[in-house]
Design an enzyme around this catalytic site. Sequence first.
Site, short mmCIF file in Angstrom:
data_model
loop_
_atom_site.label_atom_id
_atom_site.label_comp_id
_atom_site.label_asym_id
_atom_site.label_seq_id
_atom_site.Cartn_x
_atom_site.Cartn_y
_atom_site.Cartn_z
N LEU A 113 0.88 -1.15 0.00
CA LEU A 113 0.00 0.00 0.00
C LEU A 113 0.92 1.21 0.00
O LEU A 113 1.87 1.26 0.80
CB LEU A 113 -0.91 0.02 1.23
CG LEU A 113 -2.09 -0.95 1.26
CD1 LEU A 113 -2.76 -0.91 2.63
CD2 LEU A 113 -3.11 -0.60 0.17
N ASP A 114 0.69 2.17 -0.87
CA ASP A 114 1.62 3.29 -0.94
C ASP A 114 1.48 4.22 0.26
O ASP A 114 0.59 4.06 1.11
CB ASP A 114 1.50 4.04 -2.27
CG ASP A 114 0.14 4.70 -2.48
OD1 ASP A 114 -0.40 5.24 -1.50
OD2 ASP A 114 -0.37 4.68 -3.61
N TYR A 115 2.36 5.18 0.33
CA TYR A 115 2.48 6.09 1.48
C TYR A 115 1.15 6.77 1.82
O TYR A 115 0.81 6.94 3.00
CB TYR A 115 3.55 7.14 1.16
CG TYR A 115 3.88 8.09 2.28
CD1 TYR A 115 4.66 7.68 3.36
CD2 TYR A 115 3.44 9.42 2.24
CE1 TYR A 115 4.99 8.56 4.37
CE2 TYR A 115 3.77 10.30 3.26
CZ TYR A 115 4.54 9.88 4.32
OH TYR A 115 4.86 10.75 5.33
N SER A 117 -1.89 5.68 1.01
CA SER A 117 -3.02 4.75 1.09
C SER A 117 -3.09 4.14 2.48
O SER A 117 -2.12 4.15 3.24
CB SER A 117 -2.89 3.66 0.04
OG SER A 117 -2.90 4.21 -1.26
#
Length: 267
Positions: A113-115, A117
């Site tokens: 999960l990106d920063y 999200s």
Amino acid sequence: MKNNKIQNELVRLNKFISHNSGYSRREADKLIEEGRVTVNGKPVTNLATKVSNNDKVLVGKRVIKEDKNRIATVIVYNKPKGEIVSKSDPQGRKTIFDSLGSKYKHFLPIGRLDYASEGLLLLTDSVDILNTVVHSDLERVYKIKVNGFISKKVEEAMQNGLVLEDASSGGHKDSKIKGMTFAPFLAYDIQRNEQNFSRVKVVINEGKNRELRRFFAHFNLDVMDLKRLEFGGISLNNLPTGKSRFLTREEYKNLRIFMNEENAGLS
């Protein structure tokens, strides 16, 4: 045969060390460059080296290998925004392991999960589970907020899929991925649709390389919030943000069934 193939799969040496120890990949790279890693008795300094579970890997005098006799563990973490899914970050940003603590330092995130999200992130101490689940087509459920109206054209793309020669918008600024093919969404539910912002719940079976952010960016819709609610039938339920839990007995049972069907099995 499939089980042997998975267990003997070649992986980058830094990944192998990271997955089976407390070292991060960057720390593993440094150890390799310093000549402190041997493979089958020979020092290795090439960062592109690949190994399998059949190879004997040592960091100094410490043997790095997966313990096939232990019982695999999977946890659910409700990742907040503003954390990196990594063991360390050169920019000094907070990582998920800062919140999870040292007892989970050897666990491996199943996907990313990106920063910006948030939501459900699965972690495991089993390379077999990681390899099998992350490459599966298990359903992922997301709740998304975008800064505009979801038009009929967007709905048609969700229903029929989308092929883009340039899908760089919405991707990470350092990403080298340009063209992308987006499969039709398995399902979607537009819960609010207005000019200032809209909310939609989507079900897909991949979700990597900022797929959803790139998809909506093609229609000039910025993803303001993105939260993963479920992965492979495992859901957040009432797990608070920043907290973790073990799988329930039923979730473990379903995971074992899935792994057996994939001929990988659980230790």
